[in-house]
Write a protein that holds these residues in place. Sequence first.
Motif, PDB file in Angstrom:
ATOM      1  N   GLN A  74      45.866  32.645  33.583  1.00 18.14           N
ATOM      2  CA  GLN A  74      45.257  32.616  34.915  1.00 18.14           C
ATOM      3  C   GLN A  74      45.718  31.386  35.692  1.00 18.14           C
ATOM      4  OE1 GLN A  74      43.637  34.925  36.419  1.00 18.14           O
ATOM      5  NE2 GLN A  74      43.068  36.316  34.737  1.00 18.14           N
ATOM      6  N   ALA A  75      45.859  30.260  35.007  1.00 17.72           N
ATOM      7  CA  ALA A  75      46.318  29.041  35.672  1.00 17.72           C
ATOM      8  C   ALA A  75      47.761  29.191  36.162  1.00 17.72           C
ATOM      9  CB  ALA A  75      46.204  27.851  34.719  1.00 17.72           C
ATOM     10  N   GLU A  76      48.626  29.776  35.321  1.00 16.94           N
ATOM     11  CA  GLU A  76      50.023  29.988  35.726  1.00 16.94           C
ATOM     12  C   GLU A  76      50.104  30.982  36.878  1.00 16.94           C
ATOM     13  OE1 GLU A  76      52.934  28.570  34.761  1.00 16.94           O
ATOM     14  OE2 GLU A  76      51.684  27.155  33.657  1.00 16.94           O
ATOM     15  N   PHE A  77      49.296  32.022  36.803  1.00 14.26           N
ATOM     16  CA  PHE A  77      49.295  33.043  37.844  1.00 14.26           C
ATOM     17  C   PHE A  77      48.832  32.442  39.171  1.00 14.26           C
ATOM     18  CE2 PHE A  77      47.425  37.377  39.266  1.00 14.26           C
ATOM     19  CZ  PHE A  77      48.585  37.655  39.981  1.00 14.26           C
ATOM     20  N   ALA A  78      47.857  31.545  39.112  1.00 12.41           N
ATOM     21  CA  ALA A  78      47.351  30.904  40.331  1.00 12.41           C
ATOM     22  C   ALA A  78      48.444  30.078  41.005  1.00 12.41           C
ATOM     23  CB  ALA A  78      46.145  30.029  39.999  1.00 12.41           C
ATOM     24  N   LYS A  79      49.263  29.417  40.197  1.00 13.27           N
ATOM     25  CA  LYS A  79      50.380  28.645  40.762  1.00 13.27           C
ATOM     26  C   LYS A  79      51.367  29.576  41.462  1.00 13.27           C
ATOM     27  CE  LYS A  79      50.082  25.192  37.065  1.00 13.27           C
ATOM     28  NZ  LYS A  79      50.767  24.644  35.867  1.00 13.27           N
ATOM     29  N   TYR A  80      51.666  30.701  40.829  1.00 17.49           N
ATOM     30  CA  TYR A  80      52.604  31.649  41.439  1.00 17.49           C
ATOM     31  C   TYR A  80      52.033  32.248  42.716  1.00 17.49           C
ATOM     32  CZ  TYR A  80      55.536  35.767  42.103  1.00 17.49           C
ATOM     33  OH  TYR A  80      56.366  36.717  42.639  1.00 17.49           O
ATOM     34  N   GLU A 136      53.139  35.761  48.429  1.00 19.46           N
ATOM     35  CA  GLU A 136      52.455  36.063  49.680  1.00 19.46           C
ATOM     36  C   GLU A 136      53.164  37.150  50.477  1.00 19.46           C
ATOM     37  OE1 GLU A 136      49.645  35.105  51.004  1.00 19.46           O
ATOM     38  OE2 GLU A 136      49.058  33.817  49.331  1.00 19.46           O
ATOM     39  N   LEU A 137      54.499  37.133  50.498  1.00 18.02           N
ATOM     40  CA  LEU A 137      55.251  38.029  51.370  1.00 18.02           C
ATOM     41  C   LEU A 137      55.779  39.281  50.687  1.00 18.02           C
ATOM     42  CD1 LEU A 137      57.273  35.303  53.329  1.00 18.02           C
ATOM     43  CD2 LEU A 137      55.195  36.512  54.059  1.00 18.02           C
ATOM     44  N   ILE A 138      55.886  39.257  49.349  1.00 13.88           N
ATOM     45  CA  ILE A 138      56.462  40.412  48.653  1.00 13.88           C
ATOM     46  C   ILE A 138      55.525  40.986  47.593  1.00 13.88           C
ATOM     47  CG2 ILE A 138      58.301  41.145  47.087  1.00 13.88           C
ATOM     48  CD1 ILE A 138      60.236  39.442  48.506  1.00 13.88           C
ATOM     49  N   ASN A 139      54.949  40.124  46.776  1.00 15.79           N
ATOM     50  CA  ASN A 139      54.189  40.601  45.612  1.00 15.79           C
ATOM     51  C   ASN A 139      52.685  40.455  45.755  1.00 15.79           C
ATOM     52  OD1 ASN A 139      56.498  41.364  44.198  1.00 15.79           O
ATOM     53  ND2 ASN A 139      56.777  39.318  43.328  1.00 15.79           N
ATOM     54  N   ARG A 140      52.210  40.321  46.972  1.00 15.47           N
ATOM     55  CA  ARG A 140      50.773  40.185  47.173  1.00 15.47           C
ATOM     56  C   ARG A 140      50.062  41.421  46.618  1.00 15.47           C
ATOM     57  NH1 ARG A 140      47.812  36.675  49.895  1.00 15.47           N
ATOM     58  NH2 ARG A 140      45.742  37.255  50.621  1.00 15.47           N
ATOM     59  N   GLY A 141      49.064  41.207  45.819  1.00 12.76           N
ATOM     60  CA  GLY A 141      48.373  42.322  45.183  1.00 12.76           C
ATOM     61  C   GLY A 141      48.821  42.544  43.753  1.00 12.76           C
ATOM     62  N   GLY A 153      49.038  42.251  39.925  1.00  6.26           N
ATOM     63  CA  GLY A 153      48.028  41.886  38.937  1.00  6.26           C
ATOM     64  C   GLY A 153      48.595  40.969  37.871  1.00  6.26           C
ATOM     65  N   LEU A 154      47.730  40.538  36.979  1.00  2.00           N
ATOM     66  CA  LEU A 154      48.146  39.622  35.919  1.00  2.00           C
ATOM     67  C   LEU A 154      49.184  40.270  34.997  1.00  2.00           C
ATOM     68  CD1 LEU A 154      47.792  36.872  34.567  1.00  2.00           C
ATOM     69  CD2 LEU A 154      45.904  37.852  33.223  1.00  2.00           C
ATOM     70  N   ALA A 155      49.049  41.562  34.754  1.00  2.00           N
ATOM     71  CA  ALA A 155      50.006  42.258  33.880  1.00  2.00           C
ATOM     72  C   ALA A 155      51.408  42.236  34.482  1.00  2.00           C
ATOM     73  CB  ALA A 155      49.551  43.698  33.651  1.00  2.00           C
ATOM     74  N   GLY A 156      51.484  42.480  35.782  1.00  2.00           N
ATOM     75  CA  GLY A 156      52.784  42.430  36.458  1.00  2.00           C
ATOM     76  C   GLY A 156      53.363  41.035  36.438  1.00  2.00           C
ATOM     77  N   PHE A 157      52.517  40.033  36.609  1.00  2.00           N
ATOM     78  CA  PHE A 157      52.983  38.650  36.578  1.00  2.00           C
ATOM     79  C   PHE A 157      53.528  38.302  35.195  1.00  2.00           C
ATOM     80  CE2 PHE A 157      51.915  34.218  35.437  1.00  2.00           C
ATOM     81  CZ  PHE A 157      52.827  33.574  36.268  1.00  2.00           C
ATOM     82  N   LYS A 158      52.865  38.766  34.147  1.00  2.00           N
ATOM     83  CA  LYS A 158      53.341  38.474  32.804  1.00  2.00           C
ATOM     84  C   LYS A 158      54.747  39.021  32.576  1.00  2.00           C
ATOM     85  CE  LYS A 158      48.889  38.130  30.378  1.00  2.00           C
ATOM     86  NZ  LYS A 158      48.034  38.688  29.303  1.00  2.00           N
ATOM     87  N   THR A 159      55.033  40.177  33.140  1.00  2.00           N
ATOM     88  CA  THR A 159      56.360  40.775  32.978  1.00  2.00           C
ATOM     89  C   THR A 159      57.450  39.872  33.549  1.00  2.00           C
ATOM     90  OG1 THR A 159      55.459  43.020  33.041  1.00  2.00           O
ATOM     91  CG2 THR A 159      57.802  42.766  33.527  1.00  2.00           C
ATOM     92  N   ILE A 160      57.261  39.415  34.781  1.00  2.00           N
ATOM     93  CA  ILE A 160      58.293  38.576  35.395  1.00  2.00           C
ATOM     94  C   ILE A 160      58.302  37.179  34.758  1.00  2.00           C
ATOM     95  CG2 ILE A 160      58.250  39.876  37.559  1.00  2.00           C
ATOM     96  CD1 ILE A 160      56.677  37.586  38.822  1.00  2.00           C
ATOM     97  N   TYR A 161      57.132  36.720  34.323  1.00  2.00           N
ATOM     98  CA  TYR A 161      57.050  35.403  33.686  1.00  2.00           C
ATOM     99  C   TYR A 161      57.885  35.381  32.413  1.00  2.00           C
ATOM    100  CZ  TYR A 161      55.079  31.141  31.619  1.00  2.00           C
ATOM    101  OH  TYR A 161      54.923  29.891  31.061  1.00  2.00           O
ATOM    102  N   TRP A 162      57.795  36.445  31.588  1.00  2.00           N
ATOM    103  CA  TRP A 162      58.509  36.452  30.314  1.00  2.00           C
ATOM    104  C   TRP A 162      60.018  36.448  30.513  1.00  2.00           C
ATOM    105  CZ3 TRP A 162      56.289  34.503  26.491  1.00  2.00           C
ATOM    106  CH2 TRP A 162      54.973  34.776  26.151  1.00  2.00           C
ATOM    107  N   TRP A 163      60.505  37.085  31.578  1.00  2.00           N
ATOM    108  CA  TRP A 163      61.943  37.036  31.860  1.00  2.00           C
ATOM    109  C   TRP A 163      62.397  35.599  32.112  1.00  2.00           C
ATOM    110  CZ3 TRP A 163      65.544  40.197  30.625  1.00  2.00           C
ATOM    111  CH2 TRP A 163      65.333  41.574  30.617  1.00  2.00           C
TER     112      TRP A 163
END
Length: 357
Positions: free
Chosen positions: A70-76, A83-88, A90-100
């Motif tokens: 949640q802390a990492e996601f908040a930074k992103y 704000e302009l592309i990935n607004r909305g 979820g955490l699952a989607g963030f984890k996918t791009i984070y792992w790459w």
Amino acid sequence: MAITAASAAPHVEQIRSDRGVGIWIFMIAAMIGLMVVIGGLTRLTGSGLSITEWQPVTGIVPPLSDADWQAEFAKYQGTPQYELINRGMGLAGFKTIYWWEWSHRLLGRLVGAVFLLPFLLFLKQRRIDRAIAIRLGIIFVLGAAQGLLGWWMVQSGLSGERVAVSQYRLAAHLGLAIVLFGYILWTALEIVGARKTAIASAARVQAWAIVFAGLVFVQMLLGAFMAGLDAGRAFSSWPTYGGALIPSGLYDLSPWWINHFENHALVHFQHRTLGYIVALMAAWLYISLRRSADKPLKLAGIHVVVLTALQIALGIFTVLTAVALPLAALHQIIALALFACALWWVFVLGERQAAMA
């Protein structure tokens, strides 16, 4: 009687052949190549800005708890890209791009460890000559610079209104990675060595083979601008550009020179055109050496020609599919393989030329 390149040119320091050291350096080259590939996939999946801080040591540990995620996601969520592309998202989607992105950075750290520890061991065992030790020292410094350059690139997408990294910084980051890959691959080839056989056409063709390898390098840099601008989607037809043989608006931006780096149409046109030139040159070089009975030389040439043809085909289908991710990723992988084989071809030609001295 054939003599070695070192004896033909006394001022060149003799390089000791050591199979173990050579295999280690080939492994480093392979890891750098893998890092380039994962970096390309990170860019294609839009994952490069998911980690907003550079932590060379502690960053090796990923988020381990829900609170950490949640802390990492908040930074992103505070970045323009979110704000302009990935607004909305979820955490699952963030984890996918984070792992790459995390995988890309982790591999960079592993490359450093796999490089440094055996290097110190081989130095202690006196299995590395002074000339090679200096080269490897330069490579290590360039590798560290590559890490700094990578963070400098990421920073360009975290400030202002940009939703992706600067194409200029992306090209610089990729360019240095390719230089590192080529430099260490060449070093490995020299350590392993090769049988030397005199070939009359080697001296004449080697210069053109060097030009060919240079063109492949430039083409890969143009590919970075294609990726950075997402210019691959500017046209989804082939062989025309939306029905035209030459796209319109090639120099719409001012000043004129900026079009070569920021105009989607011109960047796309440049990349395709140089691809045709690379293909023609590969065919010409291979035909020039087709009568050679030297097996390594023919093998290197066949690899170059086959990979060039495959790369052209992949480029076409990537355009026609509006840059489908699997095709775009394979297109980048084959580009690196082609560059490696182009260097191999130059190396073999150089060995044959030295045998004639």
